[in-house]
Design a protein around this motif. Structure first.
Motif, PDB file in Angstrom:
ATOM      1  N   ASP A 151       0.987  -1.314  -0.041  1.00 37.83           N
ATOM      2  CA  ASP A 151       0.036   0.254  -0.183  1.00 37.83           C
ATOM      3  C   ASP A 151       1.267   1.169   0.382  1.00 37.83           C
ATOM      4  OD1 ASP A 151       1.152  -0.375   2.433  1.00 37.83           O
ATOM      5  OD2 ASP A 151      -1.149  -0.375   3.021  1.00 37.83           O
ATOM      6  N   ARG A 172      -9.702  -1.031  -2.402  1.00 36.63           N
ATOM      7  CA  ARG A 172     -10.577   0.125  -2.243  1.00 36.63           C
ATOM      8  C   ARG A 172     -10.620   0.020  -0.856  1.00 36.63           C
ATOM      9  NH1 ARG A 172     -13.648   3.707  -5.036  1.00 36.63           N
ATOM     10  NH2 ARG A 172     -13.216   3.201  -7.506  1.00 36.63           N
ATOM     11  N   GLU A 173     -10.321  -0.874   0.155  1.00 34.13           N
ATOM     12  CA  GLU A 173     -10.075  -0.681   1.366  1.00 34.13           C
ATOM     13  C   GLU A 173      -8.934  -0.068   1.787  1.00 34.13           C
ATOM     14  OE1 GLU A 173     -10.789  -4.881   2.796  1.00 34.13           O
ATOM     15  OE2 GLU A 173     -12.874  -4.875   2.155  1.00 34.13           O
ATOM     16  N   HIS A 174      -7.581  -0.253   1.366  1.00 33.77           N
ATOM     17  CA  HIS A 174      -6.396   0.306   1.324  1.00 33.77           C
ATOM     18  C   HIS A 174      -6.392   1.689   0.646  1.00 33.77           C
ATOM     19  CE1 HIS A 174      -5.282  -3.832   3.215  1.00 33.77           C
ATOM     20  NE2 HIS A 174      -5.987  -4.186   2.074  1.00 33.77           N
ATOM     21  N   GLU A 175      -7.834   2.307   0.011  1.00 33.29           N
ATOM     22  CA  GLU A 175      -7.582   3.837  -0.224  1.00 33.29           C
ATOM     23  C   GLU A 175      -7.178   3.489  -1.477  1.00 33.29           C
ATOM     24  OE1 GLU A 175      -8.903   6.095   1.666  1.00 33.29           O
ATOM     25  OE2 GLU A 175      -9.506   4.974   2.789  1.00 33.29           O
ATOM     26  N   VAL A 264      -4.027   6.114  -6.104  1.00 36.38           N
ATOM     27  CA  VAL A 264      -4.810   5.969  -4.697  1.00 36.38           C
ATOM     28  C   VAL A 264      -6.253   6.901  -5.049  1.00 36.38           C
ATOM     29  CG1 VAL A 264      -4.552   7.926  -2.741  1.00 36.38           C
ATOM     30  CG2 VAL A 264      -2.481   7.279  -4.093  1.00 36.38           C
ATOM     31  N   LYS A 265      -7.404   6.041  -4.312  1.00 33.35           N
ATOM     32  CA  LYS A 265      -8.581   6.122  -3.917  1.00 33.35           C
ATOM     33  C   LYS A 265      -8.583   7.853  -3.912  1.00 33.35           C
ATOM     34  CE  LYS A 265     -11.675   5.261  -0.985  1.00 33.35           C
ATOM     35  NZ  LYS A 265     -12.724   4.189  -0.131  1.00 33.35           N
ATOM     36  N   LYS A 267     -10.661  10.951  -3.126  1.00 35.19           N
ATOM     37  CA  LYS A 267     -11.214  11.638  -2.221  1.00 35.19           C
ATOM     38  C   LYS A 267     -12.587  12.009  -2.232  1.00 35.19           C
ATOM     39  CE  LYS A 267      -7.556  12.172   1.335  1.00 35.19           C
ATOM     40  NZ  LYS A 267      -6.435  11.889   0.885  1.00 35.19           N
ATOM     41  N   SER A 335      -9.460  15.369  -4.589  1.00 38.23           N
ATOM     42  CA  SER A 335      -9.183  15.127  -3.742  1.00 38.23           C
ATOM     43  C   SER A 335     -10.333  16.296  -2.358  1.00 38.23           C
ATOM     44  CB  SER A 335      -7.911  15.808  -2.979  1.00 38.23           C
ATOM     45  OG  SER A 335      -7.589  17.448  -3.936  1.00 38.23           O
TER      46      SER A 335
END
Length: 511
Positions: A151, A172-175, A264-265, A267, A335
């Protein structure tokens, strides 16, 4: 086979597809099995060995009897593509769980000269994942383990049979997010995505899939496991061998593991749906979006009225805006939700004042965004429902992106309904020609006319779906003969017996 037997087998096929959730909601145009691909495309079987009982016994020793399917009703679903355009005649499906098992299978088949058809989620549209004749189907659905996720670097390593949506949910659980998003994400496999170099709706922001693939593990036709499973962003040690397998549609080797870079997911995600008067205004809006939305622009999709109306009727839902000749779907990844939604709203207001946009809506609510995307992603299933669908995936320069759709409408008249939709940012347009049932008359009116028009405009006959068994004879419209010959040379080196996915990608000698 009797007609009653065909009906019974088709019912098995439909139940299987329902379980697999192919594109969520698949419907079928008739109660008759599709024609054999070999007959439809006038192919002659090459001199491969027939699968015998001794071969089945050997496969059961490698796998176990539960992973060797030989019953006709069990094998049928794997012989038919999801569009019901292609149908193979395989008598056996093998379901390995490891690269070592794939290696043993291919080594044996290579020695026996038994042809093999690698298969992922079977969501392709050009018949690349189903046999032409009686090739052994090598289905990788049980190779579905996530091996590791860094990650910090965003590097995911997984097996080829992992479903794209499952991978996206996991990272997604790890952003993080997967850089690829497709309408078939609930069923397609990452190995199939890599083998076809799939495009999708996020290409505008995250680039082509081959740019996100850091490494692969693949098995050659002779069973050799090639380890190119690097996880480095930069590695210029020798030839970039991973690219031999990316986009080769299983003809040079079977991809068994993948290392992929995950962004990166965001925001903030915001979606807008806009109505426009003509295609020229879509291009003006695209230029404006690149300037106004800049770094947060992640998708810029277009659909004509016929495409989106078809989807709306299929979903039994009204569009969130009024009816217009053309629609644009814009997505942003950023973001700051307040800032990004305000930016997209300002963009909408500005272009409504300029007259480019006639009406529109902007939202950052997950449910509403999903609803808007469902109209776009359901177009193929909608066009397939209750009809026969000719679907074409081509790339064109953006200034002539939509020109072929009205040309086809004029050429076909009332014989068919024609619609266009796709990814403006990368020039990839999908052209659907919908008819009540298959006819050679309509096919001959479309082909090769459509591909000749693509070639005149310096386009590509295959944008993101590959060539499969439906397009090898068209390769010369996009690729020079010297390049085709180099492809043949690579095939001969990598697979001298030609057992891997024969009849796919490359045209027959002399064509």
């Amino acid at each position: 086979m009797s007609l009653l037997s065909m009906f019974n087998l088709l019912n098995v096929f439909i139940r299987h597809v329902s379980k697999q959730n192919v594109l969520g909601k698949l419907q079928y145009s008739s109660q008759v099995l599709p024609q054999f691909s070999s007959e439809k495309f006038n192919k002659t079987r090459k001199e491969f060995s027939l699968v015998e009982l001794k071969d089945i016994d050997y496969f059961k020793k490698i796998l176990d009897k539960n992973r060797v399917l030989t019953e006709e009703s069990d094998v049928l679903p794997f012989n038919i593509d999801w569009f019901k355009n292609c149908r193979g005649q395989s008598k056996v499906v093998l379901k390995p769980k490891s690269a070592q098992e794939v290696s043993q299978i291919l080594s044996y088949c290579n020695q026996r000269k038994i042809a093999v058809c690698p298969q992922g989620g079977n969501t392709g549209v050009v018949g690349g994942g189903v046999p032409m004749f009686d090739e052994v189907i090598l289905n990788l659905s049980l190779m579905n383990q996530i091996i590791s996720l860094d990650d910090i670097s965003g590097t995911l390593v997984c097996e080829a049979g992992c479903i794209l949506e499952n991978l996206d949910n996991y990272v997604r659980e790890h952003e993080l997010i997967m850089p690829l998003d497709l309408g078939a994400k609930g069923t397609c496999h990452i190995g199939g995505n890599v083998s076809t170099n799939a495009g999708g709706i996020r290409l505008l922001r995250y680039g082509n899939l081959h740019g996100s693939i850091l490494g692969v593990e693949a098995v050659k036709a002779d069973g050799t496991i090639v380890n190119c499973l690097k996880t480095l962003k930069k590695d210029n040690t020798g030839y970039h061998l991973k690219h031999l397998f990316i986009g080769s549609e299983g003809t040079l080797g079977v991809v068994t593991k993948v290392a992929i870079h995950c962004p990166v997911k965001p925001k903030s995600v915001t979606v807008g749906l806009f109505g426009l008067h003509n295609f020229e205004n879509i291009l003006k809006l695209y230029r404006s979006a690149k300037s106004s939305l800049g770094e947060i622009l992640s998708a810029f999709e277009m659909c004509d009225r016929d495409a989106l109306n078809s989807s709306s009727k299929y979903l039994k839902q009204s569009l969130p805006i009024s009816e217009y000749p053309f629609y644009v779907l814009v997505e942003t990844h950023g973001s700051n939700e307040t800032h990004d939604e305000e930016k997209l709203t300002q963009f909408l207001s500005k272009e409504m004042e300029s007259g480019l946009v006639l009406d529109g809506t902007v939202t950052s609510e997950p449910g509403k965004m999903q609803n808007i995307w469902s109209f776009r992603e359901s177009i193929p299933a909608a066009d397939l429902a209750g009809a026969y669908l000719h679907t074409y995936d081509v790339s064109l320069p953006q200034n002539c992106y939509y020109e072929i759709v009205p040309l086809l409408r004029e050429r076909l008249g009332n014989k068919a309904r024609v619609s266009g939709f796709g990814h403006i940012g990368d020039g990839n347009i999908h052209i659907d020609v919908i008819v009540p049932e298959y006819s050679t008359e309509v096919t001959n009116l479309i082909e090769p006319f459509l591909f000749e028009e693509v070639a005149k405009r310096n386009g590509s006959v295959s944008a993101e779906h590959g060539l499969g068994c439906r397009k090898p004879h068209l390769i010369h419209y996009s690729v020079d003969e010297t390049a085709v010959q180099l492809m043949r040379d690579l095939k001969n080196v990598m697979d001298p017996n030609g057992i891997l996915n024969p009849y796919k990608v490359l045209p027959d000698d002399g064509v």
